[in-house]
Enzyme design. Structure first.
Site, PDB file in Angstrom:
ATOM      1  N   HIS A  86       0.800  -1.225   0.000  1.00  0.00           N
ATOM      2  CA  HIS A  86       0.000   0.000   0.000  1.00  0.00           C
ATOM      3  C   HIS A  86       0.836   1.279   0.000  1.00  0.00           C
ATOM      4  CE1 HIS A  86      -4.432   1.083   1.157  1.00  0.00           C
ATOM      5  NE2 HIS A  86      -4.076   1.555  -0.011  1.00  0.00           N
ATOM      6  N   ASP A 107      -9.639  -0.178   4.491  1.00  0.00           N
ATOM      7  CA  ASP A 107      -8.413  -0.678   5.115  1.00  0.00           C
ATOM      8  C   ASP A 107      -8.695  -1.043   6.566  1.00  0.00           C
ATOM      9  OD1 ASP A 107      -5.601  -0.892   5.922  1.00  0.00           O
ATOM     10  OD2 ASP A 107      -5.139   0.447   4.240  1.00  0.00           O
ATOM     11  N   HIS A 166      -6.281  -0.506   8.616  1.00  0.00           N
ATOM     12  CA  HIS A 166      -5.366   0.449   9.254  1.00  0.00           C
ATOM     13  C   HIS A 166      -5.578   1.847   8.690  1.00  0.00           C
ATOM     14  CE1 HIS A 166      -3.501  -3.577   8.938  1.00  0.00           C
ATOM     15  NE2 HIS A 166      -3.123  -3.370  10.184  1.00  0.00           N
ATOM     16  N   ASP A 179      -3.088   3.864   8.106  1.00  0.00           N
ATOM     17  CA  ASP A 179      -1.918   4.149   7.246  1.00  0.00           C
ATOM     18  C   ASP A 179      -1.510   5.606   7.370  1.00  0.00           C
ATOM     19  OD1 ASP A 179      -2.035   1.512   6.534  1.00  0.00           O
ATOM     20  OD2 ASP A 179      -2.739   1.840   4.487  1.00  0.00           O
ATOM     21  N   HIS A 210       4.433   1.180   4.060  1.00  0.00           N
ATOM     22  CA  HIS A 210       3.020   0.889   3.729  1.00  0.00           C
ATOM     23  C   HIS A 210       2.071   1.313   4.861  1.00  0.00           C
ATOM     24  CE1 HIS A 210       2.440  -3.486   5.488  1.00  0.00           C
ATOM     25  NE2 HIS A 210       3.043  -2.696   6.330  1.00  0.00           N
ATOM     26  N   ASP A 265      -7.342  -1.835   0.272  1.00  0.00           N
ATOM     27  CA  ASP A 265      -6.354  -2.713   0.905  1.00  0.00           C
ATOM     28  C   ASP A 265      -7.107  -3.996   1.246  1.00  0.00           C
ATOM     29  OD1 ASP A 265      -4.696  -4.037   2.795  1.00  0.00           O
ATOM     30  OD2 ASP A 265      -3.749  -2.135   3.329  1.00  0.00           O
ATOM     31  N   ASP A 319      -6.617  -6.138   3.283  1.00  0.00           N
ATOM     32  CA  ASP A 319      -6.763  -6.416   4.715  1.00  0.00           C
ATOM     33  C   ASP A 319      -7.984  -5.726   5.344  1.00  0.00           C
ATOM     34  OD1 ASP A 319      -6.114  -3.801   5.644  1.00  0.00           O
ATOM     35  OD2 ASP A 319      -4.032  -4.317   6.043  1.00  0.00           O
ATOM     36  N   GLU A 366      -1.963  -5.042  -1.391  1.00  0.00           N
ATOM     37  CA  GLU A 366      -1.552  -5.894  -0.258  1.00  0.00           C
ATOM     38  C   GLU A 366      -1.957  -7.359  -0.385  1.00  0.00           C
ATOM     39  OE1 GLU A 366       0.417  -5.131   2.317  1.00  0.00           O
ATOM     40  OE2 GLU A 366       0.541  -2.943   2.120  1.00  0.00           O
TER      41      GLU A 366
HETATM   42 MN   LIG Z   1      -3.243  -0.152   3.921  1.00  0.00          MN
END
Ligand SMILES: [Mn+2]
Length: 304
Positions: free
Chosen positions: A98, A125, A127, A129, A142, A228, A230, A273
């Protein structure tokens, strides 16, 4: 009118904390991303893969791992994304980790300035980030792309789009967030980032979340989605390096994608990712392609 799509592969894990996202582009191709999009009457050009420096797998320096290599990859991504947008095409970046969101979204922002478009960025996402070199526990870049796009980061990364900051934080909507480092949390609040975290989705539902995230989008809005993988619950999407339990279910993710598709404004996309080294028989890639299909108009509901 149907958009013409360009696929851009960025086979690198240069900003990640585990190896393998470099195989993401090929896994998405193997999962059938081209024929699936063509099946919706879309014209698809696969531009192949970008090239860049190998991953030297070194420890961080001044809080950044592989900064020079990350800059090189992001410059390549920026150029490729901007070229496709200038051609009037809809680019899909196949990551790659990412950190490449910096090159991608700075290119989208530059295109919007040139074309007089309003920008909206959906950041799907687990996260935020939003780390910086002083806040990051790992130095993995990332975890920093949103901060860099908002002007917090090393000069070589924040200036890639030609304007600093590359984007106004107000254009971002983060969705699905459930893991934020302590210092990062402070900076997210200071920046007044609009975050729909999992607590919000639990309480208000994905429908209400997406209604708010997509509010005020109009005919002149360029909608960019940075997905992302995730974002998804690891039970359905194990093939990522930074799984966090408690993510959106299959149905919630489908509804999210369908509501984005309903706006008709999607104009660029990152799929990031995906890590085939951690996947199970490519099922996470197949799920990602299934969700991308919904982003481009497949309705799993009984709709005309
Ligand atoms: Mn990310």
């Amino acid at each position: 009118m149907n958009p013409s799509i360009s696929l851009i592969g960025a086979p690198t894990d240069i900003g990640a904390g585990s190896r393998g996202a470099s195989m993401g582009p090929e896994a998405l191709r193997v999962a059938g991303i081209v024929p699936v999009l063509q099946g919706h009457g879309l014209e698809v050009l696969d531009r192949g893969n970008l090239t860049g420096p190998a991953n030297p797998w070194l420890p961080p320096v001044n809080g950044y791992r592989h900064l020079d290599e990350v800059v090189a990859w992001n410059l390549a991504v920026h150029q490729a994304m901007h070229t496709e947008l200038a051609l009037g095409r809809l680019p899909i970046l196949l990551g790659g980790d990412h950190c490449l969101g910096i090159g991608s979204i700075s290119a989208v922002a530059r295109h919007c300035r040139e074309a007089g478009k309003k920008l909206r960025v959906l950041w799907l996402d687990a996260h935020a980030d939003f780390n910086t070199n002083t806040l990051t526990p790992s130095g993995n870049i990332h975890g920093m792309p949103v901060a860099c796009l908002c002007g917090h980061g090393p000069q070589a990364l924040i200036e890639i789009g030609g304007v600093v900051p590359a984007i106004n934080p107000k254009v971002i909507r983060q969705i699905g967030i459930r893991s934020v480092d302590a210092g990062e949390k402070r900076l997210v609040h200071e920046t007044d980032l609009e975050v729909f975290d999992m607590r919000y989705i639990d309480e208000m539902g994905m429908r209400h979340t997406m209604e708010l995230a997509l509010a005020t989008i109009d005919a002149n809005t360029h909608l960019h989605v940075s997905f992302d993988v995730d974002f998804l619950d690891p039970d359905i999407a194990p093939g990522v390096g930074t799984t966090v339990k408690g993510g959106p279910t299959y149905r919630e993710a489908q509804l999210c994608m369908e509501m984005i598709a309903d706006t008709g404004r999607l104009a660029s996309l990152d799929v990031m990712e995906l890590n085939p080294a951690l996947d199970v028989r490519n099922r996470t890639a197949e799920l990602a392609v299934d969700l991308i299909e919904s982003l481009f108009g497949k309705s799993t509901l009984m709709r005309k």
